[in-house]
Write an enzyme that holds these catalytic residues in place. Structure first.
Site, PDB file in Angstrom:
ATOM      1  N   LYS A 195      18.251  -1.356  -4.600  1.00 53.95           N
ATOM      2  CA  LYS A 195      18.812  -2.587  -5.161  1.00 53.95           C
ATOM      3  C   LYS A 195      20.026  -2.150  -5.981  1.00 53.95           C
ATOM      4  O   LYS A 195      20.133  -2.398  -7.188  1.00 53.95           O
ATOM      5  CB  LYS A 195      17.735  -3.296  -6.018  1.00 53.95           C
ATOM      6  CG  LYS A 195      18.110  -4.668  -6.513  1.00 53.95           C
ATOM      7  CD  LYS A 195      18.180  -5.738  -5.432  1.00 53.95           C
ATOM      8  CE  LYS A 195      18.738  -7.033  -5.986  1.00 53.95           C
ATOM      9  NZ  LYS A 195      19.004  -8.043  -4.938  1.00 53.95           N
ATOM     10  N   ASP A 227      15.995  -6.853  -0.759  1.00 56.27           N
ATOM     11  CA  ASP A 227      15.759  -8.261  -0.379  1.00 56.27           C
ATOM     12  C   ASP A 227      16.142  -8.495   1.077  1.00 56.27           C
ATOM     13  O   ASP A 227      15.433  -9.160   1.836  1.00 56.27           O
ATOM     14  CB  ASP A 227      16.491  -9.231  -1.333  1.00 56.27           C
ATOM     15  CG  ASP A 227      17.954  -8.869  -1.558  1.00 56.27           C
ATOM     16  OD1 ASP A 227      18.386  -7.783  -1.137  1.00 56.27           O
ATOM     17  OD2 ASP A 227      18.673  -9.689  -2.174  1.00 56.27           O
ATOM     18  N   ASP A 251       5.644  -0.095  -1.874  1.00 56.74           N
ATOM     19  CA  ASP A 251       4.377  -0.822  -1.979  1.00 56.74           C
ATOM     20  C   ASP A 251       4.510  -2.180  -1.299  1.00 56.74           C
ATOM     21  O   ASP A 251       3.680  -2.573  -0.483  1.00 56.74           O
ATOM     22  CB  ASP A 251       4.001  -0.995  -3.459  1.00 56.74           C
ATOM     23  CG  ASP A 251       2.716  -1.784  -3.620  1.00 56.74           C
ATOM     24  OD1 ASP A 251       1.748  -1.477  -2.902  1.00 56.74           O
ATOM     25  OD2 ASP A 251       2.683  -2.711  -4.443  1.00 56.74           O
ATOM     26  N   ASP A 255       3.313  -3.346   2.956  1.00 59.54           N
ATOM     27  CA  ASP A 255       2.379  -4.437   3.283  1.00 59.54           C
ATOM     28  C   ASP A 255       3.013  -5.373   4.306  1.00 59.54           C
ATOM     29  O   ASP A 255       2.354  -5.823   5.245  1.00 59.54           O
ATOM     30  CB  ASP A 255       2.031  -5.253   2.022  1.00 59.54           C
ATOM     31  CG  ASP A 255       0.744  -4.779   1.365  1.00 59.54           C
ATOM     32  OD1 ASP A 255       0.375  -3.607   1.566  1.00 59.54           O
ATOM     33  OD2 ASP A 255       0.104  -5.581   0.652  1.00 59.54           O
TER      34      ASP A 255
HETATM   35  C1  IPM Z   1      -1.364   0.671  -2.313  1.00 52.77           C
HETATM   36  C2  IPM Z   1      -2.062  -0.170  -3.350  1.00 52.77           C
HETATM   37  C3  IPM Z   1      -1.962   0.558  -4.673  1.00 52.77           C
HETATM   38  C4  IPM Z   1      -0.498   0.721  -5.014  1.00 52.77           C
HETATM   39  C5  IPM Z   1      -2.714  -0.104  -5.827  1.00 52.77           C
HETATM   40  C6  IPM Z   1      -4.150  -0.409  -5.469  1.00 52.77           C
HETATM   41  C7  IPM Z   1      -2.638   0.728  -7.075  1.00 52.77           C
HETATM   42  O1  IPM Z   1      -1.533  -1.441  -3.412  1.00 52.77           O
HETATM   43  O2  IPM Z   1      -1.800   1.798  -2.061  1.00 52.77           O
HETATM   44  O3  IPM Z   1      -0.378   0.190  -1.739  1.00 52.77           O
HETATM   45  O4  IPM Z   1       0.111  -0.213  -5.552  1.00 52.77           O
HETATM   46  O5  IPM Z   1       0.056   1.792  -4.751  1.00 52.77           O
HETATM   47 MN    MN Z   2       0.013  -1.837  -1.910  1.00 51.37          MN
END
Ligand code: IPM
Ligand code: MN
Length: 360
Positions: A195, A227, A251, A255
């Site tokens: 960023k 973003d 993180d 996801d």
């Molecule tokens: C991940 C999880 C962890 C993180 C949490 C549970 C601390 O979300 O491994 O991605 O944020 O790293």
């Molecule tokens: Mn995570």
């Protein structure tokens, strides 16, 4: 080869899925003449219940004495009042952060790819999915805002709180090198996420990554704002090969990357540092709502064990044997509930493990 593996089964479905990976590793040992032994250790809610801490020192010491660590998942049910009222440093998540940092695991690899047999599960439009998804998020894991100074105080307006995003040249250099090395084994492209239009820490990140890139003239480097990356991941995910990120951006984006494949129950990850001792875990969480019902998909954990064979033990042939067995079972139409679709054969978690073991 003889290897000692620390197992942090953790909470929820953790014990079932790590048992799946252990069964697979035992079969690999039998077939290829290796001896794997396993030591079960406490971490997460189960550790809090037995010892009052999410990560007892004994677990850290035994992990440091192991050749590698297999992790299931940690975390209790959402809304569990006993856990939610704990101070930050005693929550189950704190145990995960502490083990990463105690083992010096600065490099977290989170591959996200569309398994051909499961392409139908991809939630993106067909013309986008058809171009394929095969990327790896390389996430810095023991620096940045997760580990920076934080606190609370009061000022005129009332109470405040802060967390600090801080990176130094050394931290960015070592993770950038991991990304460029990995790109050399793949499609020779690194997208570095930042960023830099706002954050000073991102401007340093970008400078350092460009410096490292000079040693990799054969790898193409693209800078991308975080973003925009969130948008590009759903718009045109096939453009990504290696995605290099800070701890917090990784993180969030990992996801998203996992979700667009439509099969988060299939995705493995590795965390490594300066030694061969790594920590391997599925991307998904502890899913307390389905724990103990034998419906959880063990494949992500089994594929994490395959990563351990390849990256910690230098056993690529054995790793391939596991991956081939998984692909074969999918090709034969077996599915756990999370990846079930019409015309396929639904099996329990333990049956899935058995089918994979039989095919090794
Ligand atoms: C991940 C999880 C962890 C993180 C949490 C549970 C601390 O979300 O491994 O991605 O944020 O790293
Ligand atoms: Mn995570």
């Amino acid at each position: 080869m003889k290897k000692h593996i620390a197992v942090l089964a953790g909470d929820g479905i953790g014990p079932e899925i790590t048992n799946g990976a252990i069964a697979v590793l035992n079969k690999i040992g039998e077939k290829f003449g290796h001896e794997f032994d396993f030591e079960q250790l406490l971490m997460g809610v189960c550790a809090i219940e037995k010892t009052g801490e999410p990560l007892p020192q004994y677990t850290i010491d035994r992990c440091l004495a192991s050749d590698s660590v297999l992790l299931g998942a940690v975390g209790g049910a959402v809304g569990d009042k006993r856990i939610e009222k704990l101070p930050g440093h005693l929550r189950p998540e704190a145990g995960l952060l502490k083990i990463r940092s105690a083992l010096g695991l600065y490099s977290n690899l989170r591959p996200a790819k569309l398994f051909p047999a499961l392409a139908g599960a991809c939630p993106l439009r067909k013309d986008i999915a058809e171009k394929g998804i095969d990327l790896v998020v390389v996430r810095e894991l023991i620096g940045g805002i997760y580990f920076g100074a934080r606190g609370r105080g009061t000022e005129e307006g009332g109470e405040y709180a802060y967390d600090t995003e801080k990176y130094n040249v050394e931290e960015v250099t070592r993770i950038a090198k991991i990304a460029f090395e990995l790109a050399r084994k793949r499609r020779h492209h690194v997208t570095s996420i930042d960023k830099a239009n706002v954050l000073e820490s991102s401007r340093l990140w970008r400078e350092v990554v460009h410096n490292v890139a000079k040693d990799y003239p054969d790898v193409e480097l693209t800078d991308m704002l975080v973003d925009n990356t969130a948008m590009q991941l759903v718009k045109n995910p096939s453009q990504f090969d290696v995605v290099l990120t800070s701890n917090i951006f990784g993180d969030i984006l990992s996801d998203e990357a996992a979700q667009i494949t439509g099969s988060i129950g299939m995705l493995a990850s590795s965390s490594l540092g300066a030694t061969k001792r790594g920590l391997y875990e599925p991307i998904h969480g502890s899913a307390p709502d389905i724990a103990g019902k034998d419906i959880a998909n063990p494949i992500a954990t089994i594929l994490s064990a395959a990563m351990m064979l390849r990256d910690s033990f230098d056993l690529p042939e054995e790793a391939k044997a596991v991956e081939n067995a998984v692909n074969q079972v999918l090709d034969e139409g077996y599915r756990t509930a999370d990846i079930m679709s019409e015309g396929m054969k639904q099996v329990k978690g333990s049956e899935m493990t058995k089918l994979i073991v039989e095919r090794i």
